[in-house]
Design a protein around this motif. Structure first.
Motif, PDB file in Angstrom:
ATOM      1  N   TYR A   1      -0.313  -7.744  -7.508  1.00 45.52           N
ATOM      2  CA  TYR A   1       0.516  -7.948  -6.316  1.00 45.52           C
ATOM      3  C   TYR A   1       1.823  -7.179  -6.428  1.00 45.52           C
ATOM      4  O   TYR A   1       2.312  -6.628  -5.437  1.00 45.52           O
ATOM      5  CB  TYR A   1       0.802  -9.437  -6.100  1.00 45.52           C
ATOM      6  CG  TYR A   1      -0.412 -10.245  -5.709  1.00 45.52           C
ATOM      7  CD1 TYR A   1      -1.339  -9.767  -4.804  1.00 45.52           C
ATOM      8  CD2 TYR A   1      -0.623 -11.504  -6.256  1.00 45.52           C
ATOM      9  CE1 TYR A   1      -2.455 -10.509  -4.458  1.00 45.52           C
ATOM     10  CE2 TYR A   1      -1.737 -12.259  -5.902  1.00 45.52           C
ATOM     11  CZ  TYR A   1      -2.644 -11.758  -5.004  1.00 45.52           C
ATOM     12  OH  TYR A   1      -3.741 -12.494  -4.662  1.00 45.52           O
ATOM     13  N   GLU A   2       2.393  -7.121  -7.620  1.00 42.29           N
ATOM     14  CA  GLU A   2       3.637  -6.380  -7.824  1.00 42.29           C
ATOM     15  C   GLU A   2       3.421  -4.884  -7.602  1.00 42.29           C
ATOM     16  O   GLU A   2       4.243  -4.219  -6.968  1.00 42.29           O
ATOM     17  CB  GLU A   2       4.183  -6.628  -9.241  1.00 42.29           C
ATOM     18  CG  GLU A   2       5.489  -5.935  -9.519  1.00 42.29           C
ATOM     19  CD  GLU A   2       6.637  -6.397  -8.629  1.00 42.29           C
ATOM     20  OE1 GLU A   2       7.546  -5.583  -8.367  1.00 42.29           O
ATOM     21  OE2 GLU A   2       6.634  -7.558  -8.180  1.00 42.29           O
TER      22      GLU A   2
ATOM     23  N   ARG B   1       3.136  -4.337  -3.926  1.00 44.13           N
ATOM     24  CA  ARG B   1       4.462  -4.444  -3.312  1.00 44.13           C
ATOM     25  C   ARG B   1       5.270  -3.171  -3.536  1.00 44.13           C
ATOM     26  O   ARG B   1       5.940  -2.687  -2.622  1.00 44.13           O
ATOM     27  CB  ARG B   1       5.193  -5.654  -3.881  1.00 44.13           C
ATOM     28  CG  ARG B   1       6.393  -6.051  -3.051  1.00 44.13           C
ATOM     29  CD  ARG B   1       6.940  -7.358  -3.505  1.00 44.13           C
ATOM     30  NE  ARG B   1       8.017  -7.071  -4.433  1.00 44.13           N
ATOM     31  CZ  ARG B   1       8.497  -7.907  -5.315  1.00 44.13           C
ATOM     32  NH1 ARG B   1       7.978  -9.099  -5.445  1.00 44.13           N
ATOM     33  NH2 ARG B   1       9.478  -7.572  -6.090  1.00 44.13           N
TER      34      ARG B   1
ATOM     35  N   GLN C   1       3.963  -0.527  -1.241  1.00 41.08           N
ATOM     36  CA  GLN C   1       4.419  -0.765   0.124  1.00 41.08           C
ATOM     37  C   GLN C   1       5.882  -0.369   0.285  1.00 41.08           C
ATOM     38  O   GLN C   1       6.264   0.201   1.302  1.00 41.08           O
ATOM     39  CB  GLN C   1       4.226  -2.242   0.490  1.00 41.08           C
ATOM     40  CG  GLN C   1       4.469  -2.534   1.952  1.00 41.08           C
ATOM     41  CD  GLN C   1       3.532  -1.767   2.861  1.00 41.08           C
ATOM     42  OE1 GLN C   1       2.338  -1.679   2.610  1.00 41.08           O
ATOM     43  NE2 GLN C   1       4.045  -1.192   3.920  1.00 41.08           N
ATOM     44  N   ARG C   2       6.693  -0.651  -0.723  1.00 44.62           N
ATOM     45  CA  ARG C   2       8.103  -0.230  -0.669  1.00 44.62           C
ATOM     46  C   ARG C   2       8.211   1.283  -0.594  1.00 44.62           C
ATOM     47  O   ARG C   2       9.044   1.812   0.145  1.00 44.62           O
ATOM     48  CB  ARG C   2       8.863  -0.733  -1.894  1.00 44.62           C
ATOM     49  CG  ARG C   2       9.223  -2.173  -1.840  1.00 44.62           C
ATOM     50  CD  ARG C   2      10.004  -2.554  -3.073  1.00 44.62           C
ATOM     51  NE  ARG C   2      10.321  -3.972  -3.058  1.00 44.62           N
ATOM     52  CZ  ARG C   2      10.715  -4.649  -4.107  1.00 44.62           C
ATOM     53  NH1 ARG C   2      10.853  -4.056  -5.271  1.00 44.62           N
ATOM     54  NH2 ARG C   2      10.978  -5.929  -4.014  1.00 44.62           N
TER      55      ARG C   2
END
Length: 94
Positions: free
Chosen positions: A55-56, A59, A62-63
């Protein structure tokens, strides 16, 4: 409940369970083979850590995409301004 379900419950929810639920869980765990159950808990912890790492990474991807979007819009806007400026110059020449 299976050992896997119990391990997930212990690892993820024990801190938010009401006292009666903790006591009931303790009674169930007292009847289990502790060594096998500890192995299941460790496997659950490893699995949850792997999920968190995934998940990190998602993320962070996505950033990165979110940072690229404004840059792309700026480039498109600059290109549009350049095109309209050149068109205006050509119109004024004719």
């Amino acid at each position: 409940m299976t050992d896997e379900e119990l391990a997930t419950l212990v690892v993820t929810r024990r801190g938010v369970m009401v006292e009666e639920a903790v006591e009931a869980l303790q009674r169930v765990l007292d009847r289990r083979d502790v060594s096998a159950f500890v192995g299941e808990i460790n496997a659950t912890v490893v699995d949850l850590k792997a999920q968190a790492a995934g998940y990190e990474q998602e993320r962070e991807r996505q950033r990165a995409v979110n940072r690229q979007i404004p840059r792309a819009l700026l480039i498109v806007a600059a290109a549009a301004i350049a095109i309209f400026s050149v068109a205006a110059i050509f119109r004024s020449m004719t």
